[in-house]
Design a protein around this motif. Structure first.
Motif, PDB file in Angstrom:
ATOM      1  N   GLN A 152      36.778  -8.301  48.730  1.00 16.57           N
ATOM      2  CA  GLN A 152      36.815  -6.864  48.481  1.00 16.57           C
ATOM      3  C   GLN A 152      38.220  -6.285  48.746  1.00 16.57           C
ATOM      4  OE1 GLN A 152      34.410  -5.046  47.021  1.00 16.57           O
ATOM      5  NE2 GLN A 152      33.307  -6.968  46.752  1.00 16.57           N
ATOM      6  N   PHE A 153      38.320  -4.962  48.754  1.00 14.71           N
ATOM      7  CA  PHE A 153      39.619  -4.291  48.810  1.00 14.71           C
ATOM      8  C   PHE A 153      40.324  -4.409  50.160  1.00 14.71           C
ATOM      9  CE2 PHE A 153      37.955  -1.978  45.125  1.00 14.71           C
ATOM     10  CZ  PHE A 153      39.092  -1.836  44.347  1.00 14.71           C
ATOM     11  N   THR A 154      39.580  -4.380  51.239  1.00 14.83           N
ATOM     12  CA  THR A 154      40.243  -4.258  52.542  1.00 14.83           C
ATOM     13  C   THR A 154      41.324  -5.325  52.740  1.00 14.83           C
ATOM     14  OG1 THR A 154      39.960  -4.182  54.933  1.00 14.83           O
ATOM     15  CG2 THR A 154      38.484  -5.654  53.710  1.00 14.83           C
ATOM     16  N   PRO A 155      42.489  -4.922  53.265  1.00 14.09           N
ATOM     17  CA  PRO A 155      43.543  -5.887  53.571  1.00 14.09           C
ATOM     18  C   PRO A 155      43.380  -6.538  54.933  1.00 14.09           C
ATOM     19  CG  PRO A 155      44.327  -3.685  54.056  1.00 14.09           C
ATOM     20  CD  PRO A 155      42.932  -3.532  53.471  1.00 14.09           C
ATOM     21  N   GLN A 156      42.374  -6.168  55.685  1.00 19.07           N
ATOM     22  CA  GLN A 156      42.274  -6.574  57.082  1.00 19.07           C
ATOM     23  C   GLN A 156      42.042  -8.087  57.225  1.00 19.07           C
ATOM     24  OE1 GLN A 156      39.502  -3.075  57.442  1.00 19.07           O
ATOM     25  NE2 GLN A 156      40.125  -3.180  59.595  1.00 19.07           N
ATOM     26  N   ASN A 157      42.845  -8.678  58.122  1.00 19.56           N
ATOM     27  CA  ASN A 157      42.747 -10.102  58.432  1.00 19.56           C
ATOM     28  C   ASN A 157      42.933 -10.988  57.190  1.00 19.56           C
ATOM     29  OD1 ASN A 157      42.085  -9.763  61.325  1.00 19.56           O
ATOM     30  ND2 ASN A 157      40.263  -8.773  60.500  1.00 19.56           N
ATOM     31  N   LYS A 158      43.815 -10.546  56.308  1.00 19.67           N
ATOM     32  CA  LYS A 158      44.212 -11.299  55.121  1.00 19.67           C
ATOM     33  C   LYS A 158      45.742 -11.346  55.090  1.00 19.67           C
ATOM     34  CE  LYS A 158      40.341  -9.412  52.408  1.00 19.67           C
ATOM     35  NZ  LYS A 158      39.991  -8.636  51.192  1.00 19.67           N
ATOM     36  N   PRO A 159      46.320 -12.238  54.284  1.00 16.09           N
ATOM     37  CA  PRO A 159      47.784 -12.284  54.208  1.00 16.09           C
ATOM     38  C   PRO A 159      48.421 -10.948  53.837  1.00 16.09           C
ATOM     39  CG  PRO A 159      46.847 -14.246  53.214  1.00 16.09           C
ATOM     40  CD  PRO A 159      45.684 -13.345  53.545  1.00 16.09           C
ATOM     41  N   VAL A 160      47.754 -10.156  53.025  1.00 16.70           N
ATOM     42  CA  VAL A 160      48.344  -8.887  52.604  1.00 16.70           C
ATOM     43  C   VAL A 160      48.535  -7.926  53.776  1.00 16.70           C
ATOM     44  CG1 VAL A 160      46.210  -7.624  52.043  1.00 16.70           C
ATOM     45  CG2 VAL A 160      48.305  -7.193  50.715  1.00 16.70           C
TER      46      VAL A 160
END
Length: 336
Positions: free
Chosen positions: A316-324
């Motif tokens: 999904q959209f959330t950037p949390q805990n992802k490389p982004v």
């Protein structure tokens, strides 16, 4: 003494040249309403990524696209969707120096697109206007009460605006009598060119889900090229009106083809592609954040329970805990 003065002046000039002055932007997150109150532990991850703004989003609900009654601020809603919840979130965020945009939003039953809200009679239009005024003015009062920096007067309501332009002109004037901060409206990416009241507001607000690439894993270069046409249109409007542009929402899902139709949140699109999210986001930053007519934006979307949100298997959209998230942290640090 004179020689020492000039030597010091030269040193300072060299230092200034070596350290360019930071240009502060709205480095924002769209802070999702939840069932719970929040505390400083929920704010700490925003501070860590160098965010300086949060969009707080209370909700009103309508049964269908032609229903005029907007239900809001009830005990059947999640806490964060209500006035009391929005105030608690705002005051907690402000303690850690986070500035605020209040962005009241409408949810149509089954998630139908708010831009298609359309009444069938004059009577229904009048009823909708009364209901919407009650909704938005309640949050204008709250914005004044908590000294919010920005109030967004609506989100993706194209047909409502198209068919009732005089109402919106009068509503903006009424809001101005209550709230002295900055105003914007969140136009959909394909709507903003037709929004009639930008001159009455402080920012041209855009939910920036522009298509920029048809590739499965779009490269930064492809996305930069995909932005070329859109950027010129946005810049031309900003220049003509003399108003800065604010991305009231921006962001990409971590899925294949993330730049093709960025507004789509269909759960059947579930092939995780973390690099696609990084590349599309970087291209947006490269394209806009350095422009003096661009004010900044709010990434979509950020959940209060950071440690349990997002992650490498999330599509999904959330950037949390992802490389982004690391990209956002580094980028926001440059403009904070």
């Amino acid at each position: 003494m004179k020689q020492i003065f000039y030597s010091l002046l030269g040193f300072l000039l060299v230092c200034c040249a070596a350290r360019p002055l930071k240009i502060e932007k709205v480095n924002g997150v769209s802070f999702v309403a939840s069932r719970d109150t929040i505390d400083s532990a929920n704010v700490a991850p925003l501070v860590k990524i160098n965010a300086n703004y949060a969009a707080i989003m209370p909700f009103g609900f309508v049964k269908n696209l032609d229903h005029p009654d907007l239900v809001h601020n009830t005990n059947r809603q999640w806490f964060g969707e209500t006035r009391a919840g929005a105030k608690q979130y705002i005051e907690t965020l402000q303690k850690d120096g986070i500035k605020i945009m209040i962005k009241p939003q409408i949810w149509v039953w089954k998630g139908e697109f708010t831009g298609k809200i359309m009444m069938a009679s004059e009577e229904s239009w009048k009823a909708l206007e009364t209901s919407y005024s009650n909704f938005i003015l309640e949050y204008a009062v709250l914005a004044d009460e908590v000294s919010a920096e920005i109030l967004c007067i609506g989100t993706e309501l194209e047909l409502f605006i198209k068919h009732r332009p005089q109402y919106w002109t009068e509503l903006i004037a009424e809001i101005r009598n209550i709230y002295n901060g900055k105003l914007t409206y969140a136009a959909n990416w394909d709507e903003f060119k037709r929004t009639p009241f930008w001159e009455q507001l402080d920012y041209i607000g855009i939910d920036a889900y522009f298509p920029v690439s048809n590739s499965k894993t779009p490269t930064v270069e492809e996305c930069n090229a995909g932005w070329f046409k859109h950027k010129q249109t946005i810049k031309d409007l900003a220049t003509t009106l003399g108003k800065p542009v604010l991305f009231t929402e921006y962001g990409y899902r971590s899925v294949d083809y993330s730049g093709k139709e960025p507004w789509v949140f269909d759960r059947s699109m579930n092939q995780v592609n973390l690099q696609a999210q990084v590349n599309t986001t970087k291209a947006l930053y490269d394209t806009f954040w350095g422009e003096d007519w661009f004010a900044g934006g709010f990434v979509w979307k950020w959940f209060h329970d950071h440690k349990d949100s997002g992650g490498s298997d999330n599509h999904q959209f959330t950037p949390q805990n992802k490389p982004v998230e690391k990209l956002i942290e580094a980028h926001y640090e440059l403009y904070n």
